[in-house]
Design an enzyme around this catalytic site. Structure first.
Site, mmCIF file in Angstrom:
data_model
loop_
_atom_site.group_PDB
_atom_site.id
_atom_site.type_symbol
_atom_site.label_atom_id
_atom_site.label_comp_id
_atom_site.label_asym_id
_atom_site.label_seq_id
_atom_site.Cartn_x
_atom_site.Cartn_y
_atom_site.Cartn_z
ATOM 1 N N CYS A 183 -7.952 5.396 7.013
ATOM 2 C CA CYS A 183 -7.877 4.354 5.992
ATOM 3 C C CYS A 183 -8.725 3.124 6.324
ATOM 4 O O CYS A 183 -9.303 2.517 5.414
ATOM 5 C CB CYS A 183 -6.431 4.010 5.711
ATOM 6 S SG CYS A 183 -5.590 5.378 4.850
ATOM 7 N N LYS A 238 -1.492 2.135 -2.520
ATOM 8 C CA LYS A 238 -2.470 3.200 -2.778
ATOM 9 C C LYS A 238 -1.862 4.549 -2.443
ATOM 10 O O LYS A 238 -0.920 4.631 -1.657
ATOM 11 C CB LYS A 238 -3.738 2.956 -1.956
ATOM 12 C CG LYS A 238 -3.480 2.906 -0.477
ATOM 13 C CD LYS A 238 -4.743 2.548 0.300
ATOM 14 C CE LYS A 238 -4.467 2.554 1.784
ATOM 15 N NZ LYS A 238 -4.051 3.861 2.320
ATOM 16 N N ASP A 294 -2.423 -0.704 6.204
ATOM 17 C CA ASP A 294 -1.356 0.285 6.462
ATOM 18 C C ASP A 294 -0.611 0.096 7.790
ATOM 19 O O ASP A 294 -0.360 1.084 8.496
ATOM 20 C CB ASP A 294 -1.933 1.710 6.398
ATOM 21 C CG ASP A 294 -2.473 2.089 5.028
ATOM 22 O OD1 ASP A 294 -2.414 1.263 4.108
ATOM 23 O OD2 ASP A 294 -2.978 3.223 4.891
HETATM 24 C C1 VGL Z 1 -3.622 7.344 6.482
HETATM 25 C C2 VGL Z 1 -3.548 9.629 6.589
HETATM 26 C C3 VGL Z 1 -2.769 9.685 5.466
HETATM 27 C C4 VGL Z 1 -4.105 6.055 7.080
HETATM 28 C C5 VGL Z 1 -2.848 7.377 5.339
HETATM 29 O O1 VGL Z 1 -3.496 4.992 6.812
HETATM 30 O O2 VGL Z 1 -5.103 6.094 7.838
HETATM 31 N N1 VGL Z 1 -3.979 8.465 7.091
HETATM 32 N N2 VGL Z 1 -2.422 8.543 4.843
#
Ligand code: VGL
Ligand code: ZN
Length: 199
Positions: A153, A108, A10
């Site tokens: 994540c 995702k 991410d």
């Molecule tokens: C994430 C919160 C919501 C992350 C993704 O990548 O850690 N955290 N969506």
């Protein structure tokens, strides 16, 4: 020797300063992540990829604010600001991330009713993304994880990796955390207890 892969979690604009769910210093990891991408033979990226009005967005729950917790059919869920909406600029990878070498991008969080922190399973801990099968079929068993955010994540992905029989190392210098109510310390403890190597 076990085949190895770098899993880059991410590294998207919305998780970097100026983004919708900015992680402090999120952009600082990009040079180190780029160096690691250069060193690994196999690179997989994940991309948080939510439809508009996703159930993890506080804005979807009248009267609720970001960072509160709600009870979902699959358990507790933290509510977030709207972020990483499919096709939006914020969902793009950081502009300096050298991602073109990646062999797979796992998206995702695309099911409206369920969030997915982990690269392996959605937050019901039951619905697979397909990543474990992909890695196993390719003979890859040794994973190094980096990215955003350490305590969500990245940690969920590393825990699911070891629970699924992979070896997993999280390189903390190449991660940054959200750190909500002590979540960073809690997730580091949990990772260490379950056999994730912290480097
Ligand atoms: C994430 C919160 C919501 C992350 C993704 O990548 O850690 N955290 N969506
Ligand atoms: Zn998300």
């Amino acid at each position: 020797m076990a085949d190895k892969a770098l899993i880059v979690i991410d590294v998207q604009k919305d998780f970097c300063p100026g983004g919708a769910l900015a992680v402090a210093g999120g952009d600082e990891i990009v040079p180190l992540v780029n160096r690691l991408i250069g060193e690994f033979d196999h690179v997989v990226l994940t991309q948080d990829w939510h439809p508009a009005r996703h159930s993890s967005f506080a804005s979807t729950h009248p009267g609720r604010n970001p960072f509160e917790t709600v009870e979902m059919p699959y358990g507790q869920q933290t509510l977030w600001p709207d972020h990483c909406v499919q096709g939006s600029a914020g969902a793009e990878f950081h502009p300096q991330l050298e991602w073109t070498k990646a062999e797979l991008i796992v998206r995702k969080g695309f099911r409206p009713g369920i969030d997915s922190y982990s690269a392996f399973f959605e937050n019901d801990h039951r619905t697979p993304t397909g990543l474990a099968g992909y890695l196993r079929e390719r003979g890859i068993s040794d994973l190094t994880l980096v990215g955003l955010a350490t305590d969500f994540c990245v940690a969920y992905s590393a825990l699911d990796a070891v629970r699924s029989g992979f070896s997993a190392t999280v390189l903390l210098d190449a991660c940054r955390a959200i750190d909500l109510d002590g979540s960073l310390a809690a997730m580091k403890d949990e990772m260490a207890a379950e056999g994730v190597r912290l480097g």
